[in-house]
Design a protein around this motif. Sequence first.
Motif, mmCIF file in Angstrom:
data_model
loop_
_atom_site.group_PDB
_atom_site.id
_atom_site.type_symbol
_atom_site.label_atom_id
_atom_site.label_comp_id
_atom_site.label_asym_id
_atom_site.label_seq_id
_atom_site.Cartn_x
_atom_site.Cartn_y
_atom_site.Cartn_z
ATOM 1 N N ASP A 11 8.388 -30.554 -1.824
ATOM 2 C CA ASP A 11 7.058 -31.018 -2.202
ATOM 3 C C ASP A 11 6.042 -30.453 -1.225
ATOM 4 O OD1 ASP A 11 7.014 -32.605 0.094
ATOM 5 O OD2 ASP A 11 7.544 -34.430 -0.969
ATOM 6 N N GLU A 12 4.803 -30.891 -1.306
ATOM 7 C CA GLU A 12 3.745 -30.334 -0.475
ATOM 8 C C GLU A 12 4.046 -30.454 1.015
ATOM 9 O OE1 GLU A 12 2.854 -33.053 -2.757
ATOM 10 O OE2 GLU A 12 2.971 -31.473 -4.248
ATOM 11 N N ALA A 13 4.726 -31.504 1.427
ATOM 12 C CA ALA A 13 5.037 -31.718 2.833
ATOM 13 C C ALA A 13 6.307 -30.982 3.245
ATOM 14 C CB ALA A 13 5.188 -33.212 3.113
ATOM 15 N N GLY A 14 6.920 -30.226 2.330
ATOM 16 C CA GLY A 14 8.144 -29.509 2.644
ATOM 17 C C GLY A 14 9.375 -30.386 2.579
ATOM 18 N N GLN A 15 9.255 -31.564 1.965
ATOM 19 C CA GLN A 15 10.383 -32.471 1.866
ATOM 20 C C GLN A 15 10.987 -32.391 0.472
ATOM 21 O OE1 GLN A 15 8.656 -36.236 2.909
ATOM 22 N NE2 GLN A 15 9.211 -35.981 5.043
ATOM 23 N N TYR A 16 12.251 -32.719 0.401
ATOM 24 C CA TYR A 16 12.956 -32.735 -0.867
ATOM 25 C C TYR A 16 13.151 -34.162 -1.330
ATOM 26 C CZ TYR A 16 13.673 -27.832 -0.079
ATOM 27 O OH TYR A 16 13.450 -26.509 0.118
ATOM 28 N N TRP A 17 13.704 -34.326 -2.509
ATOM 29 C CA TRP A 17 13.873 -35.634 -3.134
ATOM 30 C C TRP A 17 14.644 -36.604 -2.263
ATOM 31 C CZ3 TRP A 17 18.728 -37.390 -3.681
ATOM 32 C CH2 TRP A 17 19.750 -36.446 -3.656
ATOM 33 N N TYR A 18 15.545 -36.108 -1.422
ATOM 34 C CA TYR A 18 16.387 -37.006 -0.635
ATOM 35 C C TYR A 18 15.714 -37.484 0.648
ATOM 36 C CZ TYR A 18 17.532 -32.622 1.762
ATOM 37 O OH TYR A 18 17.465 -31.425 2.421
ATOM 38 N N ALA A 67 28.380 -34.004 -1.321
ATOM 39 C CA ALA A 67 27.993 -32.916 -2.224
ATOM 40 C C ALA A 67 27.686 -33.429 -3.624
ATOM 41 C CB ALA A 67 29.095 -31.852 -2.276
ATOM 42 N N VAL A 68 28.515 -34.322 -4.135
ATOM 43 C CA VAL A 68 28.293 -34.863 -5.476
ATOM 44 C C VAL A 68 26.977 -35.648 -5.511
ATOM 45 C CG1 VAL A 68 29.146 -36.560 -7.152
ATOM 46 C CG2 VAL A 68 30.701 -34.856 -6.192
ATOM 47 N N GLY A 69 26.704 -36.405 -4.474
ATOM 48 C CA GLY A 69 25.445 -37.138 -4.406
ATOM 49 C C GLY A 69 24.244 -36.204 -4.411
ATOM 50 N N LEU A 70 24.339 -35.118 -3.668
ATOM 51 C CA LEU A 70 23.245 -34.138 -3.651
ATOM 52 C C LEU A 70 23.091 -33.469 -5.013
ATOM 53 C CD1 LEU A 70 23.759 -32.575 -0.127
ATOM 54 C CD2 LEU A 70 21.800 -33.932 -0.882
ATOM 55 N N LEU A 71 24.200 -33.161 -5.661
ATOM 56 C CA LEU A 71 24.132 -32.567 -7.002
ATOM 57 C C LEU A 71 23.502 -33.523 -8.012
ATOM 58 C CD1 LEU A 71 27.499 -30.670 -7.298
ATOM 59 C CD2 LEU A 71 25.233 -29.710 -7.716
ATOM 60 N N GLU A 72 23.910 -34.789 -7.958
ATOM 61 C CA GLU A 72 23.329 -35.784 -8.864
ATOM 62 C C GLU A 72 21.820 -35.881 -8.649
ATOM 63 O OE1 GLU A 72 25.538 -39.327 -7.969
ATOM 64 O OE2 GLU A 72 27.160 -38.784 -9.336
ATOM 65 N N GLY A 73 21.415 -35.883 -7.390
ATOM 66 C CA GLY A 73 19.993 -35.943 -7.080
ATOM 67 C C GLY A 73 19.241 -34.707 -7.533
ATOM 68 N N HIS A 77 16.315 -35.174 -10.086
ATOM 69 C CA HIS A 77 14.964 -34.947 -9.582
ATOM 70 C C HIS A 77 14.464 -33.535 -9.846
ATOM 71 C CE1 HIS A 77 14.726 -38.846 -7.615
ATOM 72 N NE2 HIS A 77 16.003 -38.688 -7.329
ATOM 73 N N CYS A 78 15.167 -32.547 -9.334
ATOM 74 C CA CYS A 78 14.677 -31.167 -9.427
ATOM 75 C C CYS A 78 14.657 -30.657 -10.867
ATOM 76 C CB CYS A 78 15.513 -30.249 -8.535
ATOM 77 S SG CYS A 78 15.487 -30.723 -6.790
ATOM 78 N N VAL A 79 15.746 -30.872 -11.590
ATOM 79 C CA VAL A 79 15.812 -30.409 -12.973
ATOM 80 C C VAL A 79 14.826 -31.200 -13.831
ATOM 81 C CG1 VAL A 79 17.287 -30.182 -15.018
ATOM 82 C CG2 VAL A 79 18.200 -29.607 -12.760
ATOM 83 N N LYS A 92 16.889 -24.299 -12.464
ATOM 84 C CA LYS A 92 17.425 -25.425 -11.698
ATOM 85 C C LYS A 92 18.815 -25.813 -12.195
ATOM 86 C CE LYS A 92 13.839 -25.938 -9.122
ATOM 87 N NZ LYS A 92 13.919 -25.602 -7.707
ATOM 88 N N VAL A 93 19.035 -25.726 -13.488
ATOM 89 C CA VAL A 93 20.356 -25.995 -14.055
ATOM 90 C C VAL A 93 21.341 -24.939 -13.561
ATOM 91 C CG1 VAL A 93 21.705 -26.107 -16.190
ATOM 92 C CG2 VAL A 93 19.461 -27.213 -16.065
ATOM 93 N N LYS A 94 20.914 -23.690 -13.506
ATOM 94 C CA LYS A 94 21.770 -22.599 -13.016
ATOM 95 C C LYS A 94 22.135 -22.837 -11.551
ATOM 96 C CE LYS A 94 23.465 -18.282 -13.038
ATOM 97 N NZ LYS A 94 24.824 -18.353 -12.552
ATOM 98 N N GLU A 95 21.163 -23.279 -10.737
ATOM 99 C CA GLU A 95 21.462 -23.598 -9.337
ATOM 100 C C GLU A 95 22.555 -24.661 -9.254
ATOM 101 O OE1 GLU A 95 17.164 -22.926 -7.114
ATOM 102 O OE2 GLU A 95 17.693 -24.917 -7.835
#
Length: 106
Positions: A11-18, A67-73, A77-79, A92-95
């Motif tokens: 996001d604008e602050a350089g932070q991700y969903w987590y 890893a699974v938690g990060l993928l779910e997030g 969120h990202c997708v 994002k789906v490809k990632e």
Amino acid sequence: MTEAETTPPGDEAGQYWYAADKQALLGRLRRIEGQVRGLHRMVEQDTYCIDVLTQISAATRALQAVAVGLLEGHIAHCVMDAAQNGTDPSAKVKEASDAIARLVRS
């Protein structure tokens, strides 16, 4: 390549969903780090091989859970953000698919 092409978007602050769960995530990773240090000690102390393998399995499962938690997030969120913002979410789906493939191979 431009900086935008080499740096994943946050996001604008350089932070991700987590960001909201960052401390919990870091705590889990510290526990895993402790497990790996314990493995090192076990080998140094010539611990029975099956006991070492059991602990390796536990550390592996713990990393997989992170890893699974990060993928779910990522998917939640990202997708979803890409889709809701009118951006094609296929990148994002490809990632996520590529990350799953790496996890399955390991």
